[in-house]
Design a protein around this motif. Structure first.
Motif, PDB file in Angstrom:
ATOM      1  N   MET A   1      -2.385  10.462   0.092  1.00 57.65           N
ATOM      2  CA  MET A   1      -1.195   9.641   0.293  1.00 57.65           C
ATOM      3  C   MET A   1      -1.547   8.197  -0.041  1.00 57.65           C
ATOM      4  N   LYS A   2      -0.694   7.577  -0.833  1.00 53.00           N
ATOM      5  CA  LYS A   2      -0.896   6.196  -1.233  1.00 53.00           C
ATOM      6  C   LYS A   2       0.109   5.312  -0.495  1.00 53.00           C
ATOM      7  N   VAL A   3      -0.372   4.196   0.046  1.00 50.92           N
ATOM      8  CA  VAL A   3       0.485   3.253   0.759  1.00 50.92           C
ATOM      9  C   VAL A   3       0.568   1.971  -0.055  1.00 50.92           C
ATOM     10  N   ILE A   4       1.788   1.547  -0.360  1.00 53.51           N
ATOM     11  CA  ILE A   4       2.032   0.332  -1.128  1.00 53.51           C
ATOM     12  C   ILE A   4       2.712  -0.668  -0.206  1.00 53.51           C
ATOM     13  N   PHE A   5       2.192  -1.898  -0.182  1.00 51.61           N
ATOM     14  CA  PHE A   5       2.717  -2.916   0.714  1.00 51.61           C
ATOM     15  C   PHE A   5       3.544  -3.950  -0.032  1.00 51.61           C
ATOM     16  N   ASP A   6       4.614  -4.392   0.612  1.00 51.74           N
ATOM     17  CA  ASP A   6       5.400  -5.522   0.131  1.00 51.74           C
ATOM     18  C   ASP A   6       4.476  -6.737   0.088  1.00 51.74           C
ATOM     19  N   PRO A   7       4.603  -7.589  -0.930  1.00 54.74           N
ATOM     20  CA  PRO A   7       3.717  -8.759  -1.022  1.00 54.74           C
ATOM     21  C   PRO A   7       3.842  -9.742   0.142  1.00 54.74           C
ATOM     22  N   ASP A   8       4.916  -9.673   0.920  1.00 56.74           N
ATOM     23  CA  ASP A   8       5.101 -10.570   2.059  1.00 56.74           C
ATOM     24  C   ASP A   8       4.260 -10.172   3.277  1.00 56.74           C
ATOM     25  N   CYS A  29       7.248  13.400   1.427  1.00 60.34           N
ATOM     26  CA  CYS A  29       8.682  13.257   1.644  1.00 60.34           C
ATOM     27  C   CYS A  29       9.399  14.520   1.152  1.00 60.34           C
ATOM     28  N   GLU A  30      10.630  14.693   1.593  1.00 56.06           N
ATOM     29  CA  GLU A  30      11.428  15.834   1.152  1.00 56.06           C
ATOM     30  C   GLU A  30      11.569  15.882  -0.369  1.00 56.06           C
ATOM     31  N   VAL A  48       8.879   1.723   7.001  1.00 51.91           N
ATOM     32  CA  VAL A  48       7.960   2.616   6.313  1.00 51.91           C
ATOM     33  C   VAL A  48       8.810   3.688   5.661  1.00 51.91           C
ATOM     34  N   LYS A  49       8.833   3.691   4.304  1.00 53.22           N
ATOM     35  CA  LYS A  49       9.753   4.582   3.607  1.00 53.22           C
ATOM     36  C   LYS A  49       9.116   5.198   2.369  1.00 53.22           C
ATOM     37  N   CYS A  50       9.790   6.196   1.824  1.00 55.48           N
ATOM     38  CA  CYS A  50       9.347   6.853   0.606  1.00 55.48           C
ATOM     39  C   CYS A  50       9.472   5.879  -0.560  1.00 55.48           C
ATOM     40  N   TYR A  51       8.440   5.818  -1.383  1.00 55.43           N
ATOM     41  CA  TYR A  51       8.444   4.903  -2.522  1.00 55.43           C
ATOM     42  C   TYR A  51       9.478   5.321  -3.568  1.00 55.43           C
ATOM     43  N   GLY A  54      13.356   6.253  -1.142  1.00 56.78           N
ATOM     44  CA  GLY A  54      13.748   5.255  -0.149  1.00 56.78           C
ATOM     45  C   GLY A  54      14.052   5.802   1.228  1.00 56.78           C
ATOM     46  N   THR A  55      13.831   7.096   1.447  1.00 53.75           N
ATOM     47  CA  THR A  55      14.055   7.665   2.772  1.00 53.75           C
ATOM     48  C   THR A  55      13.099   7.027   3.771  1.00 53.75           C
ATOM     49  N   SER A  56      13.642   6.528   4.878  1.00 52.34           N
ATOM     50  CA  SER A  56      12.834   5.851   5.876  1.00 52.34           C
ATOM     51  C   SER A  56      12.160   6.873   6.794  1.00 52.34           C
TER      52      SER A  56
END
Length: 73
Positions: A1-8, A29-30, A48-51, A54-56
């Protein structure tokens, strides 16, 4: 699983957030995507949502400590 963060989202808190996500989200995710996007929705809330779709998965409350300088005069 890869986690991508918002730059903020500050880099120093990302490892702790990623650990919570990996403990909480055990499956893809589904839609079949295994990438998660973490966005800052307010000053102290993360979504925290699907890249892909967009499902949260959940929201996460964080507290960022501001470093304040004290000036003695």
């Amino acid at each position: 699983m890869k986690v991508i963060f918002d730059p903020d989202i500050p880099a120093e808190v990302q490892p702790q957030i990623e650990e919570v996500i990996k403990d909480s989200v055990q499956e893809k995710c589904e839609c079949g995507c295994d990438e998660i996007y973490v966005s800052l929705t307010s000053e102290d809330m993360l979504d925290v949502k699907c890249y892909d779709c967009g499902t949260s998965f959940f929201e996460l409350e964080i507290q960022l400590e501001d470093e304040e300088e004290t000036i003695d005069g």
